[in-house]
Design an enzyme around this catalytic site. Structure first.
Site, PDB file in Angstrom:
ATOM      1  CB  CYS A   2       4.690  32.554  43.832  1.00  0.00           C
ATOM      2  SG  CYS A   2       3.873  31.157  43.048  1.00  0.00           S
ATOM      3  NE  ARG A  27       7.836  37.585  41.979  1.00  0.00           N
ATOM      4  CZ  ARG A  27       9.087  37.180  42.181  1.00  0.00           C
ATOM      5  NH1 ARG A  27      10.070  38.071  42.215  1.00  0.00           N
ATOM      6  NH2 ARG A  27       9.373  35.915  42.348  1.00  0.00           N
ATOM      7  CD1 TRP A  73       3.282  33.772  37.815  1.00  0.00           C
ATOM      8  CD2 TRP A  73       1.208  33.601  37.014  1.00  0.00           C
ATOM      9  NE1 TRP A  73       3.067  34.849  36.993  1.00  0.00           N
ATOM     10  CE2 TRP A  73       1.798  34.766  36.483  1.00  0.00           C
ATOM     11  CE3 TRP A  73      -0.100  33.296  36.639  1.00  0.00           C
ATOM     12  CZ2 TRP A  73       1.143  35.625  35.614  1.00  0.00           C
ATOM     13  CZ3 TRP A  73      -0.773  34.148  35.779  1.00  0.00           C
ATOM     14  CH2 TRP A  73      -0.150  35.288  35.275  1.00  0.00           C
ATOM     15  CG  ASN A  99       8.520  31.220  43.846  1.00  0.00           C
ATOM     16  OD1 ASN A  99       8.053  30.601  42.902  1.00  0.00           O
ATOM     17  ND2 ASN A  99       9.273  32.289  43.675  1.00  0.00           N
ATOM     18  N   GLY A 100       7.756  27.672  43.786  1.00  0.00           N
ATOM     19  CA  GLY A 100       8.463  26.521  43.264  1.00  0.00           C
ATOM     20  C   GLY A 100       7.520  25.354  43.040  1.00  0.00           C
ATOM     21  CD  GLU A 485      19.699  35.105  20.955  1.00  0.00           C
ATOM     22  OE1 GLU A 485      19.737  35.874  21.950  1.00  0.00           O
ATOM     23  OE2 GLU A 485      19.268  35.482  19.836  1.00  0.00           O
ATOM     24  CE  LYS A 489      21.674  38.515  23.212  1.00  0.00           C
ATOM     25  NZ  LYS A 489      20.828  38.202  22.188  1.00  0.00           N
ATOM     26  CD  GLU A 492      22.532  41.692  20.534  1.00  0.00           C
ATOM     27  OE1 GLU A 492      21.508  42.320  20.211  1.00  0.00           O
ATOM     28  OE2 GLU A 492      22.513  40.763  21.369  1.00  0.00           O
ATOM     29  CG  HIS A 508      27.523  24.149   0.989  1.00  0.00           C
ATOM     30  ND1 HIS A 508      27.232  23.767  -0.304  1.00  0.00           N
ATOM     31  CD2 HIS A 508      27.224  23.085   1.770  1.00  0.00           C
ATOM     32  CE1 HIS A 508      26.758  22.527  -0.302  1.00  0.00           C
ATOM     33  NE2 HIS A 508      26.745  22.088   0.954  1.00  0.00           N
ATOM     34  CE  LYS A 607      15.668  45.034  26.164  1.00  0.00           C
ATOM     35  NZ  LYS A 607      16.454  43.796  26.159  1.00  0.00           N
TER      36      LYS A 607
END
Length: 612
Positions: A2, A27, A73, A99-100, A485, A489, A492, A508, A607
């Site tokens: 929120c 948001r 939200w 918010n929360g 992933e 990271k 990258e 293997h 990007k």
């Protein structure tokens, strides 16, 4: 999550609040509202939908100089005028925005109802107004009332309140990591908000509340204390007005900022697609795809790089929840292999930008074959959203670091929820099971925030990994895409050669590389086929290879086997990939910084890849 704004000063509050809400629109939200104090009264206007709906309801709001505003939200209660913030106490004298998630709201609501409080909404937020009302009635000022109320709450919260009993005061609190609380100091005016974007148009001089801090906010400044009443002196900072530095805020790099934004990005994504009470899913952008989900017999997920790793997890979710055959494929390979597709095949593309050339070309292949398409995307109106029949938007916000962090975890939870939506269409999940999954998701942002708060403990390991020339990442089951992933990271941003492998593949080939100078990172959380991972770790150490393991809190036995262990909070087995990837992102960042690399713009990378 929120958007929050509070203003106390010498100018009319409504235009300032409204502009701040516009600045927070990125948001995402399903409703918005404003409350303004004026003399002896308060005026509240709140509407479901976009800000234009709220603006039409503001004609009768007075020109007071103290007010609060909010974009919501939904988490508890459907999107509606009644459930929009701000919320008021029974006597109408205390107003709250929030918010929360108040995790113990059910027991608090029952307690308040027994004492005669009447509730006008379905939200967890409204209980805050009633709790504050009781404290104020007992003689507490707003500042003390919020501190005492905060001590009763479970979960992460950001709260701003105001009261007719102190018409020139706001009170704000940050508990946990439901998003930030930033205070801006102007000339005879003070603003409190969830985001710098709402503050910088008013002032560049700011301070940030930390977890467990509560502030008394007046036009002349702030008084800050812990929830237990201990005084706190906040450091004020001047944020440069140039856009790049301003957007970084208190962080040296966008990547670190975006790692820290993940609790909020996760919450925003989850609650843009679901509500906790009632337990329900809201996929408003599926369009014509929604009616065809029940006929889906096969699912193909496509992506590139980080998005492919998210798609691999989506494959597991779809097969587990919807019991529909699914597989994930590299979009650049998929487009060239003449895949077998038809009208009963659902193709799910994952692309944070929605403009990746390989994904778009793969979508063209799917369209030519007559397959149904849904895209998971972080950019409204992007090309993938115009090609697919339906869209699932992630709400991670703009990601500027080239190495994706928050867009990955947001895509994972979006795919988790999409799998549940498909399962509902196929009749494979009950309402009770859906409620359980949503409850698990509700705890995820807090778990991620806990890991981020422990970042300092990871730095020593990062310094050791920074000396390596090669690093092996191992995982099994749901941890295998996390291993891939983590390796991506690291390579990258630090330029260290790293590979992610399914741990069962170690014998293997990769085991031939193991030696004392070749470190391994093992994702060995509680449900990631832990016993099998123990065997892998023991085999690596038998050959002198150093091991850093990601383990679940309390797993002292496994931690003792390794050279270093990084503990993550226990969560649902299906959500372990999200908590496991956070320390890998932080390790990659700290290794890169230690090696002097350009973290936000790594060499040779873009990007968005728009050419082959």
């Amino acid at each position: 999550m929120c958007g929050i704004i509070g203003y106390v000063g010498n100018r009319p509050a409504v235009p300032i609040l409204l502009q701040a809400l516009r600045d927070l629109e990125y948001r995402g939200y399903d409703s918005a509202g404003i409350a303004v104090l004026d003399g002896d009264g308060v005026s509240i206007a709140k509407k479901q939908g976009k800000l234009v709906n709220l603006e039409s309801a503001l004609s009768n709001v007075p020109a007071g100089t103290v007010g609060i505003g909010h974009t919501r939200w939904a988490t508890h209660g459907r999107p509606s005028d009644e459930n929009a913030h701000p919320h008021a106490s029974c006597d109408g004298r205390t107003m709250v925005i929030h918010n929360g998630i108040v995790e113990n709201y059910a027991s608090l609501k029952e307690e308040l109802s027994a004492r005669g409080h009447a509730f006008r909404s379905e939200t967890d937020t409204e209980i805050l107004a009633h709790l504050l009302e009781e404290r104020i009635r007992e003689g507490a000022d707003l500042f003390r009332a919020l501190r005492e109320t905060a001590r009763r709450l479970e979960g992460s919260q950001a709260i701003v309140a105001m009261s007719l009993d102190e018409p020139d005061v706001l009170a704000a609190a940050r508990l946990g990591n439901a998003g930030g609380v930033v205070v801006g100091f102007g000339n005879g005016e003070t603003v409190v908000a969830s985001d710098l974007a709402a503050v910088l148009p008013i002032t560049q001089e700011v301070a940030f509340l930390a977890d467990g801090q509560v502030a008394r906010v007046t036009s002349g400044g702030i008084e800050v204390a812990t929830v237990d009443g201990d005084p706190v002196r906040l450091e004020r900072k001047r944020i440069p007005i140039d856009p790049v530095t301003a957007l970084k805020g208190q962080f040296p790099h966008f990547m670190l900022k975006e790692i820290h934004e993940q609790p909020e990005a996760l919450a925003d994504t989850i609650w843009s697609l679901a509500t906790l009470d009632p337990a329900a899913l809201y996929f408003d952008d599926l369009g014509s795809a929604a009616a065809r989900l029940a006929q889906v017999e096969r699912v193909v997920l496509i992506g590139m790089g980080t998005s492919l790793h998210a798609a691999m997890l989506g494959q597991r979710y779809i097969e587990a929840f919807a019991r529909v055959p699914a597989f994930a494929d590299n979009a650049s390979e998929f487009r060239y292999r003449d895949p077998v597709l038809d009208g009963r095949t659902l193709v799910i593309s994952v692309s944070q930008s929605g403009e990746t050339v390989d994904v778009l070309e793969a979508m063209a292949v799917a369209r030519a074959a007559g397959a149904l398409q849904i895209t998971v995307c972080n950019t409204e109106g992007a090309q993938t959203t115009r090609v697919a029949e339906g869209t699932v938007y992630t709400r991670a916000g703009l990601e500027r670091g080239v190495a994706s962090t928050k867009c990955f975890t947001a895509a994972v939870v979006a795919l988790y929820l999409l799998a549940l939506r498909l399962a509902m269409a196929k009749g494979r999940v009950t309402e009770a099971e859906l409620a359980g999954h949503l409850s698990d998701l509700a705890h995820l942002p807090g778990a991620v925030a806990t890991i981020i708060a422990r970042r300092d403990a990871l730095r020593g390991r990062a310094i050791q990994l920074a000396r390596a020339e090669h690093v092996l990442f191992l995982g099994r089951g749901l941890a295998y895409p996390v291993a891939m992933e983590g390796a991506l990271k690291l390579k990258e941003v630090s330029y260290i050669h790293a590979e992610g492998y399914a741990a069962g593949e170690m014998k293997h080939g990769p085991i031939a590389l193991i030696e004392p100078a070749f470190p391994t990172v093992a994702i060995a959380t509680q449900h990631a086929l832990r016993s099998k991972m123990v065997s892998n770790i023991e085999q690596i150490q038998a050959r002198g290879g150093p091991v850093t393991a990601i383990v679940t809190e309390g797993d002292d036995e496994l931690a003792a086997l390794c050279d270093a262990a990084i503990a993550v909070p226990p969560v649902s087995p299906w959500l372990e990939p999200v908590v496991a990837v956070i320390p890998l992102q932080l390790l990659a960042y700290d290794v890169a910084v230690h090696r002097g690399c350009d973290v936000d713009q790594p060499r040779n990378l873009a990007k968005t890849v728009t050419v082959e």
